[in-house]
Enzyme design. Structure first.
Site, PDB file in Angstrom:
ATOM      1  N   ALA A  63      -6.250   0.701  -2.120  1.00 28.92           N
ATOM      2  CA  ALA A  63      -7.687   0.494  -2.325  1.00 28.92           C
ATOM      3  C   ALA A  63      -8.328   1.855  -2.566  1.00 28.92           C
ATOM      4  O   ALA A  63      -7.771   2.888  -2.195  1.00 28.92           O
ATOM      5  CB  ALA A  63      -8.286  -0.148  -1.077  1.00 28.92           C
ATOM      6  N   GLY A 102      -3.053  -1.488  -0.865  1.00 25.46           N
ATOM      7  CA  GLY A 102      -3.439  -2.511  -1.836  1.00 25.46           C
ATOM      8  C   GLY A 102      -2.566  -2.494  -3.079  1.00 25.46           C
ATOM      9  O   GLY A 102      -2.450  -3.519  -3.770  1.00 25.46           O
ATOM     10  N   GLU A 105       0.335  -4.473  -2.111  1.00 23.22           N
ATOM     11  CA  GLU A 105      -0.143  -5.854  -1.964  1.00 23.22           C
ATOM     12  C   GLU A 105      -0.298  -6.514  -3.336  1.00 23.22           C
ATOM     13  O   GLU A 105       0.026  -7.686  -3.518  1.00 23.22           O
ATOM     14  CB  GLU A 105      -1.465  -5.873  -1.193  1.00 23.22           C
ATOM     15  CG  GLU A 105      -1.262  -5.509   0.274  1.00 23.22           C
ATOM     16  CD  GLU A 105      -2.567  -5.387   1.040  1.00 23.22           C
ATOM     17  OE1 GLU A 105      -3.392  -4.541   0.651  1.00 23.22           O
ATOM     18  OE2 GLU A 105      -2.762  -6.133   2.006  1.00 23.22           O
ATOM     19  N   GLU A 125      -2.140   1.596   5.588  1.00 24.79           N
ATOM     20  CA  GLU A 125      -3.531   1.370   6.021  1.00 24.79           C
ATOM     21  C   GLU A 125      -3.767   1.801   7.462  1.00 24.79           C
ATOM     22  O   GLU A 125      -4.850   2.292   7.812  1.00 24.79           O
ATOM     23  CB  GLU A 125      -3.899  -0.103   5.864  1.00 24.79           C
ATOM     24  CG  GLU A 125      -4.126  -0.562   4.432  1.00 24.79           C
ATOM     25  CD  GLU A 125      -2.855  -1.014   3.725  1.00 24.79           C
ATOM     26  OE1 GLU A 125      -1.737  -0.684   4.190  1.00 24.79           O
ATOM     27  OE2 GLU A 125      -2.980  -1.699   2.688  1.00 24.79           O
TER      28      GLU A 125
END
Ligand code: 3HC
Length: 697
Positions: A63, A102, A105, A125
């Protein structure tokens, strides 16, 4: 079409390319670009299979951390990943560099994954105080099972491509160096074989097999010690457990709730600050990318003691030869022996191979003469703290070293300009303050003297990176940034005990704040004689240094861990501090001698006096330009003294407490106790008056 995500077709393969330097982070533009490109791929009737690849140095690194704390703009990442997983056409992710957070992911939302053998994957994270919030906690365990997913998610550690293949995280590893080419070959195979979509959310064998297992309770118990004081690792376990207890969609909902709890926690704010601060410190005021950097291909180290040995190891670990010079053969042999033992221990623990032990030892040479330094590019002096000796050494180095060699001192307190004055090349002299154990601690406090050239400053910052340290450039003053603040805390801690606190009480307040050890446990580790010698020297120089119960410890040869007794006592082979009634008595006698009636001291007073005195000093350090930014101080404390990263560093922590609260307390202690240390910093006063913070100077 978004500029950062593009769609094109190669044969019957639709290629979605992310190009958002530096690390293809999932900003709003990338997220919306991904959705648009995926849609285009769906509509492209010629495309049988879709391929997701990235330009630049890496696959998606997660992210966009810069968007944290700002209002979320649709589409959110879980929805983007869901779009990929829902695709009717098979989607393949081709991974190079690092697929993180992310990024991984998103790859897990694809139906197949191929990685270059040099690639790494991970869900880091937790290092930002978060948990994977786009399905990572639900999808990863479906592939790896609970234990491995818990390990990866709670540690944030990366896994290499080959291990990822063995764990089922990727489907193929490509030995080449081109992710697009590898992806195209893999995608063509999927297209030719007519392979169907394969959604990770539908993989349930491991979930079924491990339902109701005690792996979660066991894992939590293990975490209690490893993740002391931390919030998000425990939330990570809750989220992974949900993958085993709930249907996929409900598990996703649970993950989101837990993710938001973490996102709103102060620890997330602290860790994100620390993440960016660690990167910002490499940008030094007055230097630019164009500042020339000297090549450091070989180094010299003066002193084969604990410090010198540790320093040499850093260079050998980075493949740079190091020559250690000592005065006596015996000391040299002893030092080299300790280095070998350290490496052998690492090999025993499986951290390095025996071959690496030999390779690294081969890079470390010993000598009894400074002639060995004739051709080295950098010399680091690491003898004990004595100005006269250091000046003598630097004068000698000036005579021996080639022009352009950098002459550095590992001094932890002394004046770099005075050391430099012993040479005819003060522009080449600089401080490189390593922290003990030097081969382990990540901080390198680089100290600029008045005459240190920009080239030398840039070079020592580059050297820090090369030997995998975090370099922070600071100015020249007694104790620089770290020790100058530490000394203030130490003196205050000692006074608190004089007045009635116990050493254990002081230490507990500090460990409760998140430090790995308290002030007095640290004194025992460093040696009680160190502070004693400094106080004695100051007394001999005519300074008014108050007597202390710690002087009595030194006089009784209670020197800390090395004599198995200091402020605490120690058992054979253990570093665990044990409170000692003899010390309580010694303190009680001292108070009586000094006519002090002990009083109850609250934990709050200990916290304020130990921490606020440091913050006040930190503000003075900023005021004087010794540190350029508050974040430089934060990084010094996180990497040099174990200040909990989840509190963002002492100055960030102060901003959270409120600078007005701190100033009020500083003024109160100035009235009650007095002393230079409690004189409020002008900068602190100014910031409070202007309603500003250290973070926004
Ligand atoms: N968001 C925004 N900026 C990022 C970023 C991210 N995720 N990752 C790195 N950057 C920036 C850095 O701040 C730096 O900027 P600068 O040049 O202006 O200082 C630049 O990218 C390069 O970073 P590094 O200096 O760290 O470069 P390296 O090559 O040494 O390392 C890396 C690259 C391994 C990708 C490292 O940057 C890294 O570990 N990044 C963080 C990865 C991460 O934590 N991802 C998870 C994010 S949280 C998430 O994904 C939530 C999701 O689950 C919902």
């Amino acid at each position: 079409m978004s500029e950062v995500v593009t769609y094109n077709r190669e044969g019957n393969i639709g290629v979605i390319t992310v190009d958002y330097p530096p690390v293809n982070a999932l900003s709003h533009s990338v997220r919306s670009g991904l959705v648009a490109a995926l849609e285009q791929g769906q509509l492209d009737s010629e495309a049988k299979v879709l391929l997701l690849v990235c330009e630049g140095r890496t696959f998606i690194a997660g992210a966009d951390i810069r968007e944290f704390g700002k209002p979320m703009q649709e589409p959110g990442l879980p929805a983007v990943v869901r779009h990929f997983e829902d695709s009717e056409k098979p989607v393949i992710a081709a991974i190079h560099g690092t697929a993180l957070g992310g990024g991984l992911e998103t790859a897990l939302g694809c139906h197949y994954r191929v990685a270059l053998s040099s690639a790494k994957v991970g869900l880091p994270e937790v290092k930002l105080g978060l948990l994977p919030g786009a399905g990572g906690t639900q999808r990863l365990p479906r592939l790896t099972g609970a234990q491995k997913a818990l390990e990866m998610i709670t540690s944030g550690e990366f896994v290499g491509a080959k291990d990822a293949l063995a764990l089922g995280i990727v489907d193929a590893v490509d030995e080449g160096g081109d992710a697009r080419a590898a992806g195209l070959v893999f995608a063509q195979k999927i297209a030719d074989e007519g392979k169907p979509v394969r959604r990770v959310r539908d993989v349930t064998d491991k979930i079924e097999a491990e339902k109701g297992s005690d792996v979660f309770s066991q894992f939590r118990a293990g975490l209690e010690k490893k993740a002391r004081g931390l919030f998000s690792p425990f939330k990570c376990v809750d989220a992974v457990e949900a993958a085993f207890n709930l249907p996929f969609d409900e598990g996703m909902k649970r993950e989101r709730e837990l993710f938001m709890e973490c996102m709103e926690s102060p620890q997330r704010a602290g860790l994100v600050h620390a993440f960016f601060a660690e990167r910002e410190v490499s940008k030094v005021k007055g230097l630019s990318k164009d500042t020339p950097v000297r090549d450091v291909k070989s180094v010299g180290v003066i002193g084969a003691g604990t410090m010198g040995g540790g320093i040499a190891m850093n260079f050998a670990n980075a493949g740079i030869p190091a020559t250690i010079v000592e005065v006596k053969q015996e000391a040299l042999d002893k030092g080299l022996g300790i280095i070998r033992k350290n490496y052998e221990n690492s090999a025993k623990k499986g951290r390095i191979t025996q071959q690496q032990v030999e390779e690294r030892m081969a890079l470390i040479n010993g000598s009894l003469t400074y002639d060995a330094f004739r051709d080295v590019d950098l010399v680091i002096e690491a003898v004990f703290e004595n100005m006269a000796i250091k000046k003598e050494i630097f004068a000698k180095l000036d005579g021996v070293c080639k022009p352009g060699a950098i002459l550095a001192s590992n001094t932890s307190t002394l004046d770099i300009d005075e050391i430099a004055s012993a040479t005819k090349r003060p522009e080449d002299v600089v401080g490189m303050h390593f922290f003990s154990p030097a081969n382990v601690m990540k901080l390198l406090e680089n100290v600029r003297g008045t005459h240190t050239s920009d080239e030398v400053k840039a070079t020592v910052m580059a050297v820090a990176k090369k030997i995998r340290k975090v370099g922070v450039m600071v100015g020249n003053c007694h104790g620089f940034v770290g020790n100058r603040m530490l000394h203030k805390r130490g003196a205050e801690a000692m006074s608190l005990v004089n007045e009635g606190a116990t050493p254990q009480q002081v230490d507990k307040v500090l460990t409760d704040l998140g430090y790995p050890m308290g002030q007095f446990a640290m004194s025992d580790l460093a040696g009680i004689d160190v502070g004693y010698r400094i106080r004695e020297e100051r007394r001999n120089a005519g300074e008014d240094v108050a007597p202390s119960w710690m002087d009595k410890l030194a006089e009784q040869n209670r020197l800390g861990q090395k004599t198995m007794a200091g402020v605490y006592k120690y058992e054979e082979g253990s570093r665990k501090p044990i409170p000692d009634p003899e010390v309580d008595q010694l303190i009680a006698d001292f108070r009586e001698e000094q006519g002090i009636t002990p009083r109850e001291i609250t934990d709050q007073e200990i916290l304020e006096r130990c921490m606020y005195v440091m913050i006040n000093e930190g503000a003075k350090i900023l005021e004087e330009g010794i540190a350029d930014r508050a974040l430089d101080i934060d990084i010094v404390w996180i990497y040099g003294y174990g200040f909990p990263a989840y509190r963002g560093g002492p100055m960030f922590w102060a901003d959270q407490i409120g600078l007005d609260t701190i100033l009020n307390a500083v003024e109160k202690y100035h009235d009650d106790i007095g002393g230079e240390q409690w004189k409020p910093s002008a900068l602190l006063k100014k910031l409070v008056a202007e309603g500003k913070t250290f973070g926004k100077l």
